[in-house]
Write a protein that holds these residues in place. Sequence first.
Motif, mmCIF file in Angstrom:
data_model
loop_
_atom_site.group_PDB
_atom_site.id
_atom_site.type_symbol
_atom_site.label_atom_id
_atom_site.label_comp_id
_atom_site.label_asym_id
_atom_site.label_seq_id
_atom_site.Cartn_x
_atom_site.Cartn_y
_atom_site.Cartn_z
ATOM 1 N N ARG A 244 0.837 -1.206 0.000
ATOM 2 C CA ARG A 244 0.000 0.000 0.000
ATOM 3 C C ARG A 244 0.871 1.255 0.000
ATOM 4 O O ARG A 244 0.604 2.203 -0.752
ATOM 5 C CB ARG A 244 -0.913 0.007 1.215
ATOM 6 N N LEU A 245 1.908 1.270 0.825
ATOM 7 C CA LEU A 245 2.803 2.429 0.854
ATOM 8 C C LEU A 245 3.488 2.619 -0.496
ATOM 9 O O LEU A 245 3.594 3.739 -0.995
ATOM 10 C CB LEU A 245 3.848 2.256 1.956
ATOM 11 N N ARG B 234 2.386 1.681 -3.420
ATOM 12 C CA ARG B 234 1.384 2.156 -4.394
ATOM 13 C C ARG B 234 1.132 3.648 -4.234
ATOM 14 O O ARG B 234 0.957 4.364 -5.221
ATOM 15 C CB ARG B 234 0.073 1.396 -4.228
ATOM 16 N N GLU B 235 1.059 4.125 -2.989
ATOM 17 C CA GLU B 235 0.823 5.555 -2.768
ATOM 18 C C GLU B 235 1.948 6.390 -3.363
ATOM 19 O O GLU B 235 1.698 7.442 -3.944
ATOM 20 C CB GLU B 235 0.690 5.865 -1.272
ATOM 21 N N GLY C 7 1.777 5.986 -7.267
ATOM 22 C CA GLY C 7 0.488 6.300 -7.874
ATOM 23 C C GLY C 7 0.542 7.516 -8.780
ATOM 24 O O GLY C 7 1.561 8.147 -8.966
ATOM 25 N N GLY D 251 2.339 10.298 -8.030
ATOM 26 C CA GLY D 251 3.079 9.772 -6.885
ATOM 27 C C GLY D 251 3.407 10.905 -5.931
ATOM 28 O O GLY D 251 3.788 11.983 -6.342
ATOM 29 N N ASP D 252 3.205 10.674 -4.670
ATOM 30 C CA ASP D 252 3.355 11.774 -3.730
ATOM 31 C C ASP D 252 3.819 11.233 -2.387
ATOM 32 O O ASP D 252 3.144 10.389 -1.786
ATOM 33 C CB ASP D 252 2.016 12.477 -3.585
ATOM 34 N N ARG E 271 1.240 11.607 0.394
ATOM 35 C CA ARG E 271 0.194 10.567 0.420
ATOM 36 C C ARG E 271 0.723 9.301 1.074
ATOM 37 O O ARG E 271 0.006 8.624 1.809
ATOM 38 C CB ARG E 271 -0.298 10.279 -0.987
ATOM 39 N N MET E 272 1.977 8.978 0.813
ATOM 40 C CA MET E 272 2.586 7.802 1.420
ATOM 41 C C MET E 272 2.664 7.968 2.940
ATOM 42 O O MET E 272 2.340 7.042 3.687
ATOM 43 C CB MET E 272 3.984 7.574 0.842
ATOM 44 N N ALA F 207 -0.798 7.612 4.412
ATOM 45 C CA ALA F 207 -1.202 6.200 4.421
ATOM 46 C C ALA F 207 -0.511 5.455 5.551
ATOM 47 O O ALA F 207 -1.115 4.588 6.191
ATOM 48 C CB ALA F 207 -0.882 5.549 3.076
#
Length: 86
Positions: A51-52, A54-55, A58, A61-62, A65-66, A69
Amino acid sequence: VDSPIGRFQGTAELGRKLGESPDVAACLARQLFRFAIGRSEVVADLPDLERLRRELRGEPGDLRRMLAALTELEAFRRRPDAMTRP
């Protein structure tokens, strides 16, 4: 310059190549997880690491956001309080 991520010229191109690298994203996710949780990952943590990753990878990508999350992960919310450790 030749490197494992391919040829690049200058810091801007190096930064772009690192930002596009799935290996760098996976490494950053793993190291951030270890630092924030205070332990190495175990098999049960693999979905959280994904999940991390992907954040970060993404669109767009940011890193923010990671980090957000990360604070939502069960492992983060239930980590031992560093102030209560001996």
